[in-house]
Design a protein around this motif. Structure first.
Motif, PDB file in Angstrom:
ATOM      1  N   ASP A 108       1.234  -0.992  -0.219  1.00 28.22           N
ATOM      2  CA  ASP A 108       0.076  -0.119  -0.021  1.00 28.22           C
ATOM      3  C   ASP A 108       1.247   1.196  -0.117  1.00 28.22           C
ATOM      4  O   ASP A 108       0.521   2.071  -0.901  1.00 28.22           O
ATOM      5  N   PHE A 109       1.753   1.693   0.684  1.00 29.90           N
ATOM      6  CA  PHE A 109       2.707   2.493   1.132  1.00 29.90           C
ATOM      7  C   PHE A 109       3.737   2.089   1.059  1.00 29.90           C
ATOM      8  O   PHE A 109       4.363   0.877   2.339  1.00 29.90           O
ATOM      9  N   VAL A 110       4.953   2.962   0.308  1.00 28.60           N
ATOM     10  CA  VAL A 110       6.514   2.543   0.546  1.00 28.60           C
ATOM     11  C   VAL A 110       6.650   3.655   1.262  1.00 28.60           C
ATOM     12  O   VAL A 110       6.859   4.309   0.511  1.00 28.60           O
ATOM     13  N   CYS A 111       8.273   3.614   2.131  1.00 25.51           N
ATOM     14  CA  CYS A 111       9.426   4.877   2.182  1.00 25.51           C
ATOM     15  C   CYS A 111      10.953   3.844   2.269  1.00 25.51           C
ATOM     16  O   CYS A 111      11.418   3.367   2.888  1.00 25.51           O
ATOM     17  N   LEU A 112      11.248   4.442   0.535  1.00 24.47           N
ATOM     18  CA  LEU A 112      12.074   4.158   0.824  1.00 24.47           C
ATOM     19  C   LEU A 112      13.114   3.598   1.007  1.00 24.47           C
ATOM     20  O   LEU A 112      14.261   2.833   1.475  1.00 24.47           O
ATOM     21  N   PRO A 113      13.650   5.413   1.663  1.00 23.71           N
ATOM     22  CA  PRO A 113      15.730   5.833   2.341  1.00 23.71           C
ATOM     23  C   PRO A 113      14.529   5.237   3.494  1.00 23.71           C
ATOM     24  O   PRO A 113      15.995   4.736   4.483  1.00 23.71           O
ATOM     25  N   LYS A 114      14.056   5.285   4.258  1.00 25.65           N
ATOM     26  CA  LYS A 114      13.652   4.284   5.490  1.00 25.65           C
ATOM     27  C   LYS A 114      13.478   2.657   5.554  1.00 25.65           C
ATOM     28  O   LYS A 114      13.362   2.178   6.618  1.00 25.65           O
ATOM     29  N   ARG A 115      13.119   2.071   4.042  1.00 26.30           N
ATOM     30  CA  ARG A 115      12.908   0.696   3.903  1.00 26.30           C
ATOM     31  C   ARG A 115      11.711   0.800   4.530  1.00 26.30           C
ATOM     32  O   ARG A 115      12.173  -0.758   6.043  1.00 26.30           O
ATOM     33  N   LEU A 116      10.560   1.097   5.062  1.00 26.76           N
ATOM     34  CA  LEU A 116       9.528   0.893   5.144  1.00 26.76           C
ATOM     35  C   LEU A 116       7.980   0.653   5.027  1.00 26.76           C
ATOM     36  O   LEU A 116       8.216   1.433   3.689  1.00 26.76           O
ATOM     37  N   VAL A 117       7.581  -0.626   4.801  1.00 26.64           N
ATOM     38  CA  VAL A 117       6.123  -1.045   4.098  1.00 26.64           C
ATOM     39  C   VAL A 117       4.710  -0.657   5.476  1.00 26.64           C
ATOM     40  O   VAL A 117       5.251  -0.994   5.745  1.00 26.64           O
ATOM     41  N   ILE A 118       3.528  -0.104   4.454  1.00 24.86           N
ATOM     42  CA  ILE A 118       2.588   0.001   5.448  1.00 24.86           C
ATOM     43  C   ILE A 118       1.780  -0.506   4.669  1.00 24.86           C
ATOM     44  O   ILE A 118       1.383  -0.178   3.744  1.00 24.86           O
ATOM     45  N   GLU A 119       0.597  -1.640   5.862  1.00 25.79           N
ATOM     46  CA  GLU A 119      -0.329  -2.121   5.069  1.00 25.79           C
ATOM     47  C   GLU A 119      -1.783  -2.034   5.508  1.00 25.79           C
ATOM     48  O   GLU A 119      -1.801  -1.928   7.067  1.00 25.79           O
ATOM     49  N   VAL A 120      -2.346  -1.468   4.696  1.00 28.34           N
ATOM     50  CA  VAL A 120      -3.882  -1.444   5.781  1.00 28.34           C
ATOM     51  C   VAL A 120      -4.368  -2.434   5.087  1.00 28.34           C
ATOM     52  O   VAL A 120      -5.096  -2.972   3.950  1.00 28.34           O
ATOM     53  N   ASP A 121      -5.408  -2.806   5.640  1.00 29.43           N
ATOM     54  CA  ASP A 121      -6.468  -4.326   5.441  1.00 29.43           C
ATOM     55  C   ASP A 121      -7.432  -3.603   3.830  1.00 29.43           C
ATOM     56  O   ASP A 121      -7.540  -3.209   4.124  1.00 29.43           O
ATOM     57  N   GLY A 122      -6.981  -4.824   2.928  1.00 28.03           N
ATOM     58  CA  GLY A 122      -7.383  -4.856   1.540  1.00 28.03           C
ATOM     59  C   GLY A 122      -8.067  -6.182   1.655  1.00 28.03           C
ATOM     60  O   GLY A 122      -8.336  -7.037   2.708  1.00 28.03           O
ATOM     61  N   LYS A 123      -7.602  -6.754   0.335  1.00 25.92           N
ATOM     62  CA  LYS A 123      -8.342  -7.702  -0.051  1.00 25.92           C
ATOM     63  C   LYS A 123      -7.003  -8.657   0.233  1.00 25.92           C
ATOM     64  O   LYS A 123      -6.616  -9.467   0.848  1.00 25.92           O
ATOM     65  N   TYR A 124      -7.201  -9.093  -1.016  1.00 22.98           N
ATOM     66  CA  TYR A 124      -5.305  -9.488  -1.578  1.00 22.98           C
ATOM     67  C   TYR A 124      -4.163  -9.514  -2.356  1.00 22.98           C
ATOM     68  O   TYR A 124      -4.656  -8.103  -2.782  1.00 22.98           O
ATOM     69  N   HIS A 125      -3.552  -9.810  -2.161  1.00 20.23           N
ATOM     70  CA  HIS A 125      -2.239  -9.198  -2.816  1.00 20.23           C
ATOM     71  C   HIS A 125      -1.262 -10.557  -3.222  1.00 20.23           C
ATOM     72  O   HIS A 125      -1.966 -11.792  -2.949  1.00 20.23           O
ATOM     73  N   PHE A 126      -0.556 -10.487  -4.154  1.00 22.55           N
ATOM     74  CA  PHE A 126      -0.487 -11.659  -5.538  1.00 22.55           C
ATOM     75  C   PHE A 126       1.379 -11.481  -5.314  1.00 22.55           C
ATOM     76  O   PHE A 126       2.097  -9.982  -5.551  1.00 22.55           O
ATOM     77  N   ILE A 127       2.158 -12.431  -5.414  1.00 27.16           N
ATOM     78  CA  ILE A 127       3.770 -12.438  -5.361  1.00 27.16           C
ATOM     79  C   ILE A 127       3.316 -13.707  -6.269  1.00 27.16           C
ATOM     80  O   ILE A 127       3.054 -14.917  -6.300  1.00 27.16           O
TER      81      ILE A 127
END
Length: 339
Positions: free
Chosen positions: A60-79
């Motif tokens: 959902d949200f990424v801060c590259l300089p701090k290498r931080l990922v933030i996720e908020v409830d959604g449905k599905y994510h794929f890899i």
């Protein structure tokens, strides 16, 4: 089609999702929208990106300089078109050097200020990385490949307390336990390749014959635990500094295998008498069990000179500081030598 791929971040073709991710950034839940209003304004001092790909994953949200990922409830994510759990996604991102925060829609809507405070606390702990727009794995202290850090100690020496403190309070060190293999069955929500690599006893024995284990132990008949050499190397290639919490013989053997790529630490109690006092104070063992532990500790103490460093845990804060100093020196040296 755009709207379908926008919020669910799911579909029959991951490549389509990636192509449309830029257009789909405007499709957000109310909670995501509320959080984005804060993050996009750089109120936390760093730029965040909405649905910015990290290899084969779009958070959902990424801060590259701090290498931080933030996720908020959604449905599905794929890899790669595969449904994966939150735990697997976190592991995937951790392997690439990212810390992960997850919030529910209700948490964000109900108390955005608290959420921002939590985000800031993690950002303050994360090292700042000079980067461009490419979300590449985080370079780790430890050179081209991560280092090996071995901890051994008699029971009651405070080893686990020190290791957990290092991993929780110093994420810049990029310390990770190796994912072990076991012949027992998964428990609860445990996943293959996340908590353990789950093998049958026959598969485990075959890998022993193939010399695929760095170390292993048969706890009782057909119940094996061990560390696969290939898994350690995979983690090192990703820049992780791999931590081993093992008995003295295992620690000595791992050090022999890796040589200068490894640092071995023996956490030592100030005396056997003090160790007795700590074990009694725990209140978890019978007098007989305590005597057995003390006898084993006296035996283990004879191996201490074979370790690179001995840290005497007379005062926990001092022992933490000394261990941190030794790790930092070791990883800087690894970085210089490109090990």
């Amino acid at each position: 089609m755009k709207k379908h791929f926008a919020y669910e971040t799911a579909g029959h073709n991951y490549n389509i999702l990636k192509v449309f991710s830029k257009n789909n950034r405007r499709y957000m839940t109310p909670a995501e929208s509320a959080l984005w209003e804060v993050l996009r304004a750089k109120k936390l001092g760093y730029r965040f990106r909405r649905q910015h790909p990290v290899d084969d994953y779009i958070p959902d949200f990424v801060c590259l300089p701090k290498r931080l990922v933030i996720e908020v409830d959604g449905k599905y994510h794929f890899i790669g078109n595969q449904h994966i759990s939150d735990q697997e996604r976190t592991y995937y991102l951790n392997q690439r050097g990212f810390a992960v925060l997850r919030f529910t829609n209700d948490e964000v809507i109900g108390n955005t200020e608290m959420i921002i405070k939590k985000i800031k606390e993690i950002m303050d702990k994360q090292p700042t990385i000079n980067c461009n727009d490419n979300a590449q794995p985080l370079p780790s202290l430890g050179g081209a490949g991560g280092g090996i850090i071995i901890f051994s100690a008699p029971s009651g020496s405070g080893k686990s307390t020190i290791v957990q403190w290092l991993m929780q309070e110093h994420p810049e060190l990029k310390l990770y336990f190796s994912v072990s293999a076991t012949s027992r069955a998964p428990r609860g929500t445990e996943q293959h390749g996340v908590e353990y690599f789950f093998l049958t006893p026959e598969e485990f024995r075959q890998k022993i014959q193939n010399n695929e284990f760095l170390e292993y132990e048969e706890v009782y008949q057909d119940r094996f635990y061990g560390t696969l050499k290939a898994q350690v190397e995979r983690q090192r290639e990703q820049g992780q500094n791999v931590v081993f919490d093992v008995d003295v013989k295992g620690g000595i053997n791992i050090k022999k295998y890796y040589g200068d790529k490894a640092m071995s630490l023996f956490i030592q109690p100030p005396s056997v008498e003090e160790l007795r006092r700590r074990l009694v104070g725990r209140g978890t063992d019978t007098p007989e069990a305590i005597e057995n532990r003390l006898a084993k500790a006296e035996y283990e103490l004879t191996f201490a000179p074979q370790f690179d460093h001995i840290v005497v845990n007379d005062n926990l804060d001092d022992a933490k500081a000394e261990t941190l100093r030794l790790l930092q020196e070791f990883l800087r040296e690894q970085d210089k030598q490109g090990l």
